[in-house]
Design a protein around this motif. Structure first.
Motif, short mmCIF file in Angstrom:
data_model
loop_
_atom_site.label_atom_id
_atom_site.label_comp_id
_atom_site.label_asym_id
_atom_site.label_seq_id
_atom_site.Cartn_x
_atom_site.Cartn_y
_atom_site.Cartn_z
N VAL A 163 0.81 -1.22 0.00
CA VAL A 163 0.00 0.00 0.00
C VAL A 163 0.85 1.27 0.00
O VAL A 163 0.32 2.37 0.16
N ALA A 164 2.15 1.13 -0.22
CA ALA A 164 3.03 2.30 -0.24
C ALA A 164 2.58 3.38 -1.22
O ALA A 164 2.66 4.57 -0.91
N PRO A 165 2.08 3.01 -2.43
CA PRO A 165 1.65 4.07 -3.36
C PRO A 165 0.52 4.96 -2.82
O PRO A 165 0.39 6.10 -3.26
N VAL A 166 -0.30 4.44 -1.89
CA VAL A 166 -1.38 5.25 -1.34
C VAL A 166 -1.01 5.84 0.02
O VAL A 166 -1.83 6.46 0.69
N GLU A 167 0.26 5.62 0.42
CA GLU A 167 0.87 6.34 1.54
C GLU A 167 0.13 6.15 2.87
O GLU A 167 -0.04 7.11 3.64
N LEU A 168 -0.30 4.93 3.13
CA LEU A 168 -0.91 4.63 4.42
C LEU A 168 0.19 4.30 5.43
O LEU A 168 1.04 3.44 5.19
N ALA A 169 0.15 4.99 6.57
CA ALA A 169 1.13 4.77 7.62
C ALA A 169 0.72 3.57 8.47
O ALA A 169 -0.46 3.21 8.53
N PRO A 170 1.67 2.93 9.15
CA PRO A 170 1.34 1.77 10.01
C PRO A 170 0.26 2.08 11.03
O PRO A 170 -0.62 1.25 11.28
N GLU A 171 0.29 3.28 11.63
CA GLU A 171 -0.73 3.61 12.63
C GLU A 171 -2.12 3.74 12.01
O GLU A 171 -3.13 3.43 12.65
N GLN A 172 -2.18 4.20 10.75
CA GLN A 172 -3.48 4.26 10.06
C GLN A 172 -4.02 2.86 9.83
O GLN A 172 -5.21 2.60 10.03
N ILE A 173 -3.16 1.96 9.39
CA ILE A 173 -3.60 0.58 9.15
C ILE A 173 -4.10 -0.05 10.44
O ILE A 173 -5.13 -0.74 10.45
N ARG A 174 -3.40 0.19 11.54
CA ARG A 174 -3.85 -0.35 12.82
C ARG A 174 -5.22 0.20 13.19
O ARG A 174 -6.09 -0.53 13.69
N GLU A 175 -5.43 1.49 12.94
CA GLU A 175 -6.73 2.09 13.24
C GLU A 175 -7.82 1.47 12.37
O GLU A 175 -8.91 1.14 12.87
N TYR A 176 -7.55 1.28 11.09
CA TYR A 176 -8.54 0.70 10.20
C TYR A 176 -8.87 -0.74 10.59
O TYR A 176 -10.04 -1.16 10.54
N LEU A 177 -7.84 -1.48 10.99
CA LEU A 177 -8.08 -2.87 11.40
C LEU A 177 -8.94 -2.92 12.66
O LEU A 177 -9.80 -3.80 12.80
N HIS A 178 -8.73 -1.99 13.56
CA HIS A 178 -9.55 -1.94 14.77
C HIS A 178 -11.00 -1.61 14.41
O HIS A 178 -11.93 -2.25 14.93
N LEU A 179 -11.19 -0.67 13.50
CA LEU A 179 -12.53 -0.27 13.10
C LEU A 179 -13.23 -1.37 12.31
O LEU A 179 -14.45 -1.52 12.40
N ARG A 180 -12.47 -2.14 11.55
CA ARG A 180 -13.06 -3.14 10.66
C ARG A 180 -13.87 -4.18 11.43
O ARG A 180 -14.83 -4.75 10.91
N GLY A 181 -13.52 -4.41 12.69
CA GLY A 181 -14.25 -5.38 13.47
C GLY A 181 -15.46 -4.83 14.17
O GLY A 181 -16.22 -5.58 14.80
N ASP A 182 -15.70 -3.52 14.09
CA ASP A 182 -16.83 -2.90 14.77
C ASP A 182 -18.04 -2.81 13.85
O ASP A 182 -17.92 -2.83 12.62
N TRP A 183 -19.23 -2.69 14.46
CA TRP A 183 -20.44 -2.45 13.68
C TRP A 183 -20.32 -1.09 13.00
O TRP A 183 -19.98 -0.10 13.61
N GLY A 184 -20.56 -1.05 11.70
CA GLY A 184 -20.42 0.20 10.96
C GLY A 184 -18.98 0.58 10.69
O GLY A 184 -18.70 1.69 10.25
N GLY A 185 -18.07 -0.38 10.95
CA GLY A 185 -16.65 -0.06 10.82
C GLY A 185 -16.21 0.25 9.40
O GLY A 185 -15.39 1.12 9.17
N ARG A 186 -16.76 -0.48 8.41
CA ARG A 186 -16.36 -0.22 7.02
C ARG A 186 -16.73 1.18 6.59
O ARG A 186 -15.98 1.85 5.87
N TYR A 187 -17.90 1.63 7.04
CA TYR A 187 -18.32 2.99 6.70
C TYR A 187 -17.36 4.01 7.32
O TYR A 187 -16.98 4.99 6.68
N ALA A 188 -16.95 3.77 8.57
CA ALA A 188 -16.01 4.67 9.22
C ALA A 188 -14.66 4.67 8.50
O ALA A 188 -14.04 5.73 8.30
N ILE A 189 -14.21 3.49 8.08
CA ILE A 189 -12.93 3.41 7.34
C ILE A 189 -13.04 4.18 6.02
O ILE A 189 -12.11 4.89 5.62
N GLN A 190 -14.17 4.05 5.34
CA GLN A 190 -14.35 4.77 4.08
C GLN A 190 -14.25 6.27 4.28
O GLN A 190 -13.62 6.98 3.48
N ARG A 191 -14.86 6.78 5.32
CA ARG A 191 -14.79 8.22 5.57
C ARG A 191 -13.35 8.65 5.85
O ARG A 191 -12.90 9.70 5.37
#
Length: 424
Positions: A217-245
């Motif tokens: 994902v280097a071309p889209v410049e996602l930092a490790p802390e962002q990925i960790r945040e997205y992974l945490h959200l992905r398991g929550d209800w409505g998490g995909r919508y939050a990740i999209q925003r």
């Protein structure tokens, strides 16, 4: 559409002597939006009656063969949408003009597949464009990133003062074929706009803490802390919508785009979401794209009430099911009410009783709403008439009209009639 690893791979291709591939629903919606956008784009820039020439460069970075089949009929691909939009715009601009206008357009059609470009070249020749090939129409058998510097040099040679009026259509198959650094370079041209396909559903599903993911994902410049945040959200209800925003915000910040408007597409074949994101530096450019959403009246993935929210498309939604937002008449009425509420709350929360430059307020909320500038003006006018907002001109004098101008200021009225409504 199939998936190889984390990336959607198109099954179809173009080859001389073979029929063109069939067009999927989400691709058809994408073509309709692009066609409408181009039809609205040129009238928005050709406003000076004294103008006799307009230079523009149109780049299709993943052009395909220029033709599809759909329900037994041929459908034009994006190269022909570009060519025909310019021809139509020039004809219409010269109606009733004393001084004739010429659109000096240069086209760059790029594809990494040789068979595809041969198919496109043949289609262009049969459509009567042979004389323009290698003159104003350039076919590049290359990866887009490799030919991009050459295209930029040509844009620089054709314009002055880094204006670089251009439209880059980057219909990539995944999310890593176009680096965000490249989009930043595009938007350094003052009048450039970028329409980028982004396979958001594939990206969200692919994310993990593995080292190879960070490299991928280097071309889209996602930092490790962002990925960790997205992974945490992905398991929550409505998490995909939050990740999209969060991803939309990241795209704007990482590419340097002041304005973005996402068009959500769902691939029925892969059952995953894609975005067609319009990126620009100008509020007017963003407004042209949003107006196109309303004009094609798409089926929407929009989650929200139409206030300070976002946009979308889903071909699988049954119209009788009434999705959240349809860009239709009823949605417009609901959006108007909710925007009025959101306006008052936003101004109160962020500015209290201070006066706010109206244009600055529009710029601050534009990326959050499916509303056009005309809609925002209408809501503001309504709030002024209802004594909820105080509207003043650039000299701080009360206006006789409720219609806001770009140099005006607004503020919460000292004695609002419906302040509880604004705080809801």
């Amino acid at each position: 559409m199939e998936v190889r690893g984390d990336t959607p791979i198109a099954k179809f291709g173009w080859k001389l002597g073979a029929p063109p591939p069939s067009l999927h629903d989400h691709s058809d919606a994408k073509l309709r939006l692009i066609a409408q956008y181009l039809e609205s784009y040129f009238p928005a820039i050709l406003v000076n009656p004294a103008q006799n020439r307009q230079r523009i460069t149109l780049v299709d970075g993943f052009c395909g063969g220029g033709k599809f089949t759909r329900e037994g009929e041929y459908v034009r691909g994006t190269p022909f949408l570009f060519l025909e939009a310019v021809e139509k715009a020039e004809r219409q601009a010269n109606i009733d003009r004393t001084k004739k206008l010429s659109i000096d357009a240069e086209y760059h059609f790029v594809d990494s597949r040789k068979d595809t470009l041969e198919f496109l070249r043949n289609e262009l020749v049969e459509a009567g464009y042979l004389a323009k090939i290698d003159q104003s129409i350039f076919l590049h058998h290359s990866n887009f990133e490799d030919v991009f510097p050459e295209i930029c040099r040509r844009i620089e040679d054709r314009t002055r003062g880094s204006v670089g009026r251009s439209i880059f259509l980057l219909d990539q198959k995944g999310y890593t074929d176009v680096a965000f650094e490249t989009v930043r370079k595009i938007l350094r041209f003052k009048a450039a706009e970028c329409i980028l396909t982004f396979a958001v559903g594939w990206l969200i599903d692919y994310l993990s803490k593995k080292p190879e993911v960070l490299q991928r994902v280097a071309p889209v410049e996602l930092a490790p802390e962002q990925i960790r945040e997205y992974l945490h959200l992905r398991g929550d209800w409505g998490g995909r919508y939050a990740i999209q925003r969060l991803l939309l915000r990241h795209i704007s910040q990482a590419t340097g785009a002041d304005f973005q408007s996402p068009f959500f597409l769902r691939s029925k074949e892969a059952r995953k979401d894609l975005w067609l994101v319009h990126l620009s530096r100008h509020l007017k450019a963003r407004n042209v794209m949003v107006d196109s959403h309303w004009l094609i009246n798409n089926t929407s993935l929009h989650q929200g009430h139409g206030g300070l929210e976002m946009l979308g498309f889903d071909p699988t939604i049954d119209q009788s099911g009434a999705p959240d937002f349809w860009f239709g008449a009823n949605d417009h009425a609901v959006m108007r009410d909710r925007l009025a509420e959101d306006f008052l709350k936003r101004i109160h929360d962020q500015h209290q009783e201070a006066r706010v430059p109206y244009e600055g307020f529009l710029r601050s909320i534009a990326n959050e709403t499916p509303a056009r500038l005309s809609d925002l003006d209408s809501v503001t006018s309504l709030l002024v008439e209802e004594k909820e907002l105080d509207l003043r001109n650039e000299h701080d004098a009360a206006k006789r009209t409720s219609t806001p101008g770009r140099r005006d200021t607004i503020a919460i009225a000292r004695q609002p009639k419906l302040w509880s409504f604004g705080k809801t």
